[in-house]
Write a protein that holds these residues in place. Structure first.
Motif, PDB file in Angstrom:
ATOM      1  N   ASP A  69       0.853  -1.195   0.000  1.00  0.00           N
ATOM      2  CA  ASP A  69       0.000   0.000   0.000  1.00  0.00           C
ATOM      3  C   ASP A  69       0.892   1.250   0.000  1.00  0.00           C
ATOM      4  O   ASP A  69       1.494   1.595   1.016  1.00  0.00           O
ATOM      5  CB  ASP A  69      -0.894  -0.025   1.230  1.00  0.00           C
ATOM      6  CG  ASP A  69      -1.880   1.135   1.285  1.00  0.00           C
ATOM      7  OD1 ASP A  69      -1.658   2.153   0.582  1.00  0.00           O
ATOM      8  OD2 ASP A  69      -2.859   1.044   2.038  1.00  0.00           O
ATOM      9  N   ILE A  70       0.954   1.930  -1.133  1.00  0.00           N
ATOM     10  CA  ILE A  70       1.846   3.083  -1.285  1.00  0.00           C
ATOM     11  C   ILE A  70       1.524   4.179  -0.276  1.00  0.00           C
ATOM     12  O   ILE A  70       2.419   4.742   0.369  1.00  0.00           O
ATOM     13  CB  ILE A  70       1.776   3.638  -2.716  1.00  0.00           C
ATOM     14  CG1 ILE A  70       2.367   2.638  -3.704  1.00  0.00           C
ATOM     15  CG2 ILE A  70       2.500   4.983  -2.821  1.00  0.00           C
ATOM     16  CD1 ILE A  70       2.244   3.060  -5.154  1.00  0.00           C
ATOM     17  N   GLU A  71       0.251   4.503  -0.132  1.00  0.00           N
ATOM     18  CA  GLU A  71      -0.128   5.579   0.794  1.00  0.00           C
ATOM     19  C   GLU A  71       0.310   5.269   2.217  1.00  0.00           C
ATOM     20  O   GLU A  71       0.859   6.131   2.920  1.00  0.00           O
ATOM     21  CB  GLU A  71      -1.636   5.804   0.758  1.00  0.00           C
ATOM     22  CG  GLU A  71      -2.092   6.933   1.676  1.00  0.00           C
ATOM     23  CD  GLU A  71      -3.589   7.180   1.629  1.00  0.00           C
ATOM     24  OE1 GLU A  71      -4.047   8.137   2.306  1.00  0.00           O
ATOM     25  OE2 GLU A  71      -4.300   6.420   0.926  1.00  0.00           O
TER      26      GLU A  71
ATOM     27  N   PRO B  45       0.977  12.380  -4.360  1.00  0.00           N
ATOM     28  CA  PRO B  45      -0.261  12.833  -3.707  1.00  0.00           C
ATOM     29  C   PRO B  45      -0.299  12.556  -2.203  1.00  0.00           C
ATOM     30  O   PRO B  45      -1.110  13.162  -1.491  1.00  0.00           O
ATOM     31  CB  PRO B  45      -1.351  12.029  -4.437  1.00  0.00           C
ATOM     32  CG  PRO B  45      -0.737  11.628  -5.738  1.00  0.00           C
ATOM     33  CD  PRO B  45       0.711  11.411  -5.437  1.00  0.00           C
ATOM     34  N   TYR B  46       0.543  11.661  -1.719  1.00  0.00           N
ATOM     35  CA  TYR B  46       0.480  11.244  -0.322  1.00  0.00           C
ATOM     36  C   TYR B  46       1.606  11.817   0.543  1.00  0.00           C
ATOM     37  O   TYR B  46       1.613  11.604   1.754  1.00  0.00           O
ATOM     38  CB  TYR B  46       0.521   9.712  -0.242  1.00  0.00           C
ATOM     39  CG  TYR B  46      -0.458   9.037  -1.150  1.00  0.00           C
ATOM     40  CD1 TYR B  46      -1.831   9.210  -0.994  1.00  0.00           C
ATOM     41  CD2 TYR B  46      -0.022   8.233  -2.199  1.00  0.00           C
ATOM     42  CE1 TYR B  46      -2.747   8.596  -1.835  1.00  0.00           C
ATOM     43  CE2 TYR B  46      -0.920   7.608  -3.047  1.00  0.00           C
ATOM     44  CZ  TYR B  46      -2.275   7.792  -2.867  1.00  0.00           C
ATOM     45  OH  TYR B  46      -3.159   7.184  -3.708  1.00  0.00           O
ATOM     46  N   LEU B  47       2.525  12.557  -0.055  1.00  0.00           N
ATOM     47  CA  LEU B  47       3.662  13.083   0.697  1.00  0.00           C
ATOM     48  C   LEU B  47       3.265  14.310   1.499  1.00  0.00           C
ATOM     49  O   LEU B  47       2.512  15.166   1.031  1.00  0.00           O
ATOM     50  CB  LEU B  47       4.804  13.450  -0.257  1.00  0.00           C
ATOM     51  CG  LEU B  47       5.454  12.303  -1.034  1.00  0.00           C
ATOM     52  CD1 LEU B  47       6.510  12.850  -1.973  1.00  0.00           C
ATOM     53  CD2 LEU B  47       6.060  11.282  -0.086  1.00  0.00           C
TER      54      LEU B  47
ATOM     55  N   ASP C 181      10.411  18.931 -12.884  1.00  0.00           N
ATOM     56  CA  ASP C 181       9.189  19.472 -13.481  1.00  0.00           C
ATOM     57  C   ASP C 181       7.925  19.043 -12.742  1.00  0.00           C
ATOM     58  O   ASP C 181       6.853  19.599 -12.996  1.00  0.00           O
ATOM     59  CB  ASP C 181       9.075  19.034 -14.946  1.00  0.00           C
ATOM     60  CG  ASP C 181      10.167  19.635 -15.822  1.00  0.00           C
ATOM     61  OD1 ASP C 181      10.615  20.748 -15.513  1.00  0.00           O
ATOM     62  OD2 ASP C 181      10.568  18.980 -16.799  1.00  0.00           O
ATOM     63  N   ILE C 182       8.039  18.069 -11.843  1.00  0.00           N
ATOM     64  CA  ILE C 182       6.821  17.552 -11.200  1.00  0.00           C
ATOM     65  C   ILE C 182       6.804  17.735  -9.688  1.00  0.00           C
ATOM     66  O   ILE C 182       5.741  17.630  -9.075  1.00  0.00           O
ATOM     67  CB  ILE C 182       6.595  16.063 -11.532  1.00  0.00           C
ATOM     68  CG1 ILE C 182       7.717  15.197 -10.955  1.00  0.00           C
ATOM     69  CG2 ILE C 182       6.458  15.857 -13.043  1.00  0.00           C
ATOM     70  CD1 ILE C 182       7.455  13.696 -11.090  1.00  0.00           C
TER      71      ILE C 182
ATOM     72  N   ASP D 198       7.379  22.371  -1.848  1.00  0.00           N
ATOM     73  CA  ASP D 198       7.582  21.974  -0.460  1.00  0.00           C
ATOM     74  C   ASP D 198       7.938  20.491  -0.313  1.00  0.00           C
ATOM     75  O   ASP D 198       7.830  19.913   0.768  1.00  0.00           O
ATOM     76  CB  ASP D 198       6.342  22.299   0.376  1.00  0.00           C
ATOM     77  CG  ASP D 198       5.058  21.735  -0.222  1.00  0.00           C
ATOM     78  OD1 ASP D 198       5.138  20.934  -1.184  1.00  0.00           O
ATOM     79  OD2 ASP D 198       3.977  22.076   0.284  1.00  0.00           O
ATOM     80  N   VAL D 199       8.356  19.852  -1.410  1.00  0.00           N
ATOM     81  CA  VAL D 199       8.912  18.495  -1.376  1.00  0.00           C
ATOM     82  C   VAL D 199      10.280  18.567  -2.032  1.00  0.00           C
ATOM     83  O   VAL D 199      10.421  19.100  -3.132  1.00  0.00           O
ATOM     84  CB  VAL D 199       8.012  17.479  -2.105  1.00  0.00           C
ATOM     85  CG1 VAL D 199       8.712  16.116  -2.224  1.00  0.00           C
ATOM     86  CG2 VAL D 199       6.687  17.319  -1.363  1.00  0.00           C
TER      87      VAL D 199
END
Length: 298
Positions: free
Chosen positions: A59-61, A88-90, A112-113, A117-118
């Protein structure tokens, strides 16, 4: 005051990711909580049984949602697609780092992605074994080995310091390189030697009617020189696809060097052949003499 616990997510709990987990759990104990993303139930079971992670799942999330640091250790061509899945989960301030053997390819796509704030801090531990999977992991795999940190990917100093407070527990010799120089140097030190080791095995396979006799003669020279040919084929195919320019340039230079030796042998030029071996011996002996000297710590 107790130090805040670090949450680390390892994407790809194999040889490298598993070794990092084993090391950090050994050194940091309860000060770190490690989640691991694994593809199969067997990998999850092994990762937790061996103590490389506290919790493993597909489960990635669940793996990345609380992560302060995400350590990416899949084959190079899978790193960018994986980042796209986990973004999307970071949480804000999350730090991404990796063990990829090539850096420019990854950074060209990530810059580019990634949201502002990451942060991505490119890394490359120059270590490994011919075996793969978490069952081959060792807690001291990084100790005394070169570990490149690439600083020109825009992460702030605070993020860099936070990552290094964790990674220093590996006992690696940290050094910094700009991203282009890293890929050129990795080609010479790591990528071309792997291609060459595989070429020597291929040469053996093409000895035709002499194959069985050649196999009977195999000793330390052949096995030592070709040891790294037993490495993971998927990983090395990805490396060749993502650092092709540097690898091709250095393979062509190697081809030129071998051409010089061929010419010297054809012309029975013993002095040229002697000088070839003498110069390489001198350089290698010098490298071994200096092998205990550490890189400047990061």
């Amino acid at each position: 005051m107790s130090r805040a616990k670090i949450n680390l997510a390892i994407i790809g709990v194999g040889l490298i990711g598993g070794s990092l987990g084993l090391c950090l759990k050994d050194k940091m104990g309860e000060d770190i909580y490690i989640t691991g993303l694994c593809r199969t139930q067997a990998s999850m079971d092994n990762a937790m049984k061996l103590g490389a992670v506290d919790y493993a799942t597909a489960d990635i999330e669940a793996v990345v949602k609380d992560a302060d640091i995400v350590f990416l250790s899949p084959p190079v061509l899978q790193i960018v697609p994986m980042v796209e899945k986990i973004l999307p989960y970071l949480k804000k301030g999350a730090i991404l780092t990796d063990a990829g053997s090539t850096k420019q390819y990854i950074w060209r796509h990530l810059r580019d992605i990634l949201p502002q704030d990451v942060y991505y801090i490119a890394g490359h531990p120059m270590t490994g074994r011919e075996k793969s999977g978490v069952t081959a992991a060792k807690k001291d795999l990084f100790a005394g080995k070169a570990y490149v940190i690439v600083e020109d990917t825009g992460a702030p100093p605070a993020a860099h310091d936070k990552l290094m407070r964790v990674l220093r527990h590996t006992g690696a010799n940290f050094t910094t390189l700009d991203i282009a120089r890293h890929d050129r140097c990795a080609s010479v030190i790591s990528h071309v030697p792997h291609v060459t080791a595989a070429a020597l095995v291929t040469l053996l396979n093409r000895t035709g009617g002499d194959l069985d006799s050649c196999i009977k003669l195999i000793g330390g020279g052949f096995t030592d020189t070709t040891r790294i040919a037993s490495s993971n084929a998927d990983m090395w195919a990805d490396i060749c696809m993502t650092n092709g320019e540097a690898i091709v340039a250095n393979l062509k230079e190697l081809q030129h060097i071998l051409g010089e030796v061929i010419t010297a042998c054809e012309q029975h030029d013993r002095q040229a052949v002697h000088d070839y071996f003498a110069a390489s011996k001198q350089r290698r002996d010098s490298l071994l003499e200096n092998a205990t000297k550490k890189f400047d710590p990061n």
